[in-house]
Motif scaffolding. Sequence first.
Motif, PDB file in Angstrom:
ATOM      1  N   ILE A 140       0.835  -1.209   0.000  1.00 28.54           N
ATOM      2  CA  ILE A 140       0.000   0.000   0.000  1.00 28.54           C
ATOM      3  C   ILE A 140       0.870   1.260   0.000  1.00 28.54           C
ATOM      4  N   VAL A 141       1.941   1.224   0.798  1.00 33.47           N
ATOM      5  CA  VAL A 141       2.842   2.380   0.824  1.00 33.47           C
ATOM      6  C   VAL A 141       3.435   2.640  -0.559  1.00 33.47           C
ATOM      7  N   MET A 142       3.799   1.561  -1.259  1.00 32.37           N
ATOM      8  CA  MET A 142       4.359   1.724  -2.611  1.00 32.37           C
ATOM      9  C   MET A 142       3.373   2.436  -3.543  1.00 32.37           C
ATOM     10  N   PHE A 143       2.090   2.024  -3.472  1.00 33.04           N
ATOM     11  CA  PHE A 143       1.080   2.708  -4.288  1.00 33.04           C
ATOM     12  C   PHE A 143       1.044   4.191  -3.971  1.00 33.04           C
ATOM     13  N   GLY A 144       1.055   4.484  -2.672  1.00 35.67           N
ATOM     14  CA  GLY A 144       0.995   5.878  -2.235  1.00 35.67           C
ATOM     15  C   GLY A 144       2.121   6.683  -2.864  1.00 35.67           C
ATOM     16  N   ILE A 145       3.324   6.120  -2.836  1.00 33.35           N
ATOM     17  CA  ILE A 145       4.467   6.828  -3.402  1.00 33.35           C
ATOM     18  C   ILE A 145       4.290   7.054  -4.899  1.00 33.35           C
ATOM     19  N   GLY A 146       3.793   6.024  -5.579  1.00 39.29           N
ATOM     20  CA  GLY A 146       3.560   6.153  -7.012  1.00 39.29           C
ATOM     21  C   GLY A 146       2.618   7.308  -7.308  1.00 39.29           C
ATOM     22  N   LEU A 147       1.534   7.393  -6.547  1.00 38.88           N
ATOM     23  CA  LEU A 147       0.566   8.467  -6.736  1.00 38.88           C
ATOM     24  C   LEU A 147       1.191   9.830  -6.492  1.00 38.88           C
ATOM     25  N   TRP A 148       1.963   9.883  -5.390  1.00 36.93           N
ATOM     26  CA  TRP A 148       2.578  11.155  -5.022  1.00 36.93           C
ATOM     27  C   TRP A 148       3.554  11.621  -6.102  1.00 36.93           C
ATOM     28  N   ALA A 149       4.377  10.667  -6.585  1.00 27.16           N
ATOM     29  CA  ALA A 149       5.377  11.030  -7.592  1.00 27.16           C
ATOM     30  C   ALA A 149       4.720  11.404  -8.910  1.00 27.16           C
ATOM     31  N   SER A 150       3.534  10.866  -9.178  1.00 32.21           N
ATOM     32  CA  SER A 150       2.898  11.149 -10.460  1.00 32.21           C
ATOM     33  C   SER A 150       2.496  12.619 -10.568  1.00 32.21           C
ATOM     34  N   ARG A 151       2.357  13.300  -9.421  1.00 29.60           N
ATOM     35  CA  ARG A 151       2.063  14.738  -9.487  1.00 29.60           C
ATOM     36  C   ARG A 151       3.162  15.492 -10.202  1.00 29.60           C
ATOM     37  N   TYR A 152       4.407  15.131  -9.881  1.00 29.78           N
ATOM     38  CA  TYR A 152       5.541  15.778 -10.549  1.00 29.78           C
ATOM     39  C   TYR A 152       5.505  15.526 -12.041  1.00 29.78           C
ATOM     40  N   VAL A 153       5.202  14.250 -12.378  1.00 25.37           N
ATOM     41  CA  VAL A 153       5.226  13.891 -13.784  1.00 25.37           C
ATOM     42  C   VAL A 153       4.127  14.620 -14.544  1.00 25.37           C
ATOM     43  N   ARG A 154       2.939  14.734 -13.927  1.00 21.54           N
ATOM     44  CA  ARG A 154       1.824  15.387 -14.617  1.00 21.54           C
ATOM     45  C   ARG A 154       2.095  16.844 -14.911  1.00 21.54           C
ATOM     46  N   THR A 155       2.718  17.543 -13.953  1.00 22.78           N
ATOM     47  CA  THR A 155       2.903  18.979 -14.124  1.00 22.78           C
ATOM     48  C   THR A 155       4.225  19.328 -14.800  1.00 22.78           C
ATOM     49  N   SER A 156       4.945  18.299 -15.188  1.00 26.38           N
ATOM     50  CA  SER A 156       6.302  18.526 -15.693  1.00 26.38           C
ATOM     51  C   SER A 156       6.315  19.259 -17.033  1.00 26.38           C
ATOM     52  N   THR A 157       7.347  20.083 -17.234  1.00 19.82           N
ATOM     53  CA  THR A 157       7.507  20.728 -18.528  1.00 19.82           C
ATOM     54  C   THR A 157       8.433  19.909 -19.416  1.00 19.82           C
ATOM     55  N   ASP A 158       9.278  19.105 -18.829  1.00 19.84           N
ATOM     56  CA  ASP A 158      10.146  18.244 -19.630  1.00 19.84           C
ATOM     57  C   ASP A 158       9.857  16.802 -19.239  1.00 19.84           C
ATOM     58  N   PHE A 159       8.846  16.234 -19.906  1.00 19.21           N
ATOM     59  CA  PHE A 159       8.347  14.939 -19.489  1.00 19.21           C
ATOM     60  C   PHE A 159       9.422  13.854 -19.475  1.00 19.21           C
ATOM     61  N   LEU A 160      10.251  13.793 -20.535  1.00 16.13           N
ATOM     62  CA  LEU A 160      11.224  12.698 -20.627  1.00 16.13           C
ATOM     63  C   LEU A 160      12.206  12.704 -19.463  1.00 16.13           C
ATOM     64  N   GLN A 161      12.751  13.899 -19.174  1.00 16.77           N
ATOM     65  CA  GLN A 161      13.696  14.021 -18.066  1.00 16.77           C
ATOM     66  C   GLN A 161      13.065  13.612 -16.746  1.00 16.77           C
ATOM     67  N   ASP A 162      11.792  14.003 -16.598  1.00 16.02           N
ATOM     68  CA  ASP A 162      11.130  13.758 -15.327  1.00 16.02           C
ATOM     69  C   ASP A 162      10.717  12.308 -15.165  1.00 16.02           C
TER      70      ASP A 162
END
Lengths: 92, 480
Positions: free
Chosen positions: B14-36
């Motif tokens: 469950i903790v792993m899922f939580g981290i995935g969700l949290w990190a996906s915020r960075y990816v969604r708002t990223s301006t340089d998707f590949l780097q992120d």
Amino acid sequence: MKKQKEDNRFKIANREALIGVGLVLFNFIWWFGFAYGMGSKDPSQYTYVFGLPAWFFYSCVVGLIVMVVLVIFFVKKYFVEVSFDDKGDDEK
Amino acid sequence: MNWQALIPLIIMLIVMFGIGLWASRYVRTSTDFLQDYFLGGRSLGGFILAMTMTATYGSASSFIGGPGVAYTQGLGWVLLAMSQVATGYFVLMILGKKFAIITRRYQAVTLVDYLKERYQSKWVVLLASFSIIIFLFSAMAAQWIGGGRLIESLTGLSYTSALFIFAVSVLIYVVIGGFRAVALTDAIQGSIMFIGTLILLIAVIIAGGGISNIIQDLNAENPNLITPFGAEGNLTPAYVSSFWILVGVGVIALPQIAVRAMSYKNSKSMHRAIIIGTIVVGFIMLNMHLIGVFARPILPGIEVGDKVMPLIALETMPAWLAGTVLAAPMAAIMSTVDSLLLLVSSTVVKDVYLNYVQPKASHKKIKQISIGITALLGIIVFLFALDPPNLIIWLNLFAFGGLEAAFIWPIVMGLYWKKGNKYGAFSSMVVGIGSYILMDLLKIQPFGMHVVVFPVILSFFAYVIGSLATNNKMKLPATD
């Protein structure tokens, strides 16, 4: 100007790579020397430290501690902080 | 079903899922998707970097069988495993700042990006991508099988359902969270391994009546168990030492390791990671393998190596604690799988698709393709792992040695030798992989050393000779 700065950063990087090679050689000699130097005799003649055979204790346990100390020493003393970006230069 | 042991594992997932969700915020708002998505925006700090490196070394470690083999072979195998301490400092010191500076300048996101810019050769890129996809895909499939088996033995579910649970949990956080999620979960999994192996070692020593007692029991059973030469006395110094190349200095060339060496924020993170990494790798390797050896007098007669850890944990500790500690091998497998999955996907998307199929893809398109390919790869691996074809198992056996023989000189010499060129790199890769497969098939082991040693030497000469022979027709921009 750019050339000058880079040469310097790469000189630092080269020196640190050499430290890495030196540490690995030392690590290997320590590990090999104690393991096969003390461990090659008959097990009935082994001496023991903290219950472990002496060869194992010095090669693996002390060896690990020595490497950790050396790594900390070299990183703190000889590793220089440099910038990774080519600041203000053309992007490509 | 053993619920007390199972609950800690479920909490971990469950903790792993939580981290995935949290990190996906960075990816969604990223301006340089590949780097992120593939590099976490080059923002890793020292602790996370050290832990993600350590967790990934675990993959090289599973190659030597870990505690299960130590159980059979005795202290000689712990000695062999200690060759991995070198990875803790060597990788970051050698690739080090030069790799960080140059990959930033090239804006490289993958190892292949670096090779592409350094050698400016389509053939180097295609050969490199091809080897990464084939070898790491197989390595990954083998790890999924291991993960499925572990859940199977803990829960009593069927292999298919166990594999399904494993696949879904890994896929969710890798697909949505990318590299940042992988690195963060690695950090947690690395910490679990660190603490878990320590607790288990102490429990085993107590159960065995102290170190002296255990060693004397081993001595009484078979004195070879406490020598450096293995239970049958056939671990020669040359053979054991050659593991310094396979799981020690050679891991520098593994793409999943090299890519981490371009993901950190600044020199300070790198310095901290070297220190933390050395301590953590050394500590985990020593403890984990000692557990295997010490388990022998307490639980004699275990025949399947992979069962040593679970059985000894359940024997020496209360169920809930055993469950917590057993999250460690689970963590090790998951953190290997997630980094391999992301790496294969980045190779397909960045190195093949963007280079040769559709170089002008839009930002949005890249994003869809990256996430889509990652998910698709995961599903393919799942299908393979359900009923593993022999080819996969065969390829996995030399995945790591093969990648090391292929990449070590193109990476290292590319950084430190200006005269190295594409002809050298290409011949080095061909000679490295070719001689490795050949010598493995023909079972040639010069001086009793592991197969990997000779191909690494041969590929060095191929690199140097190839580069020098073509030196005057090359006018490449040098690296500095």
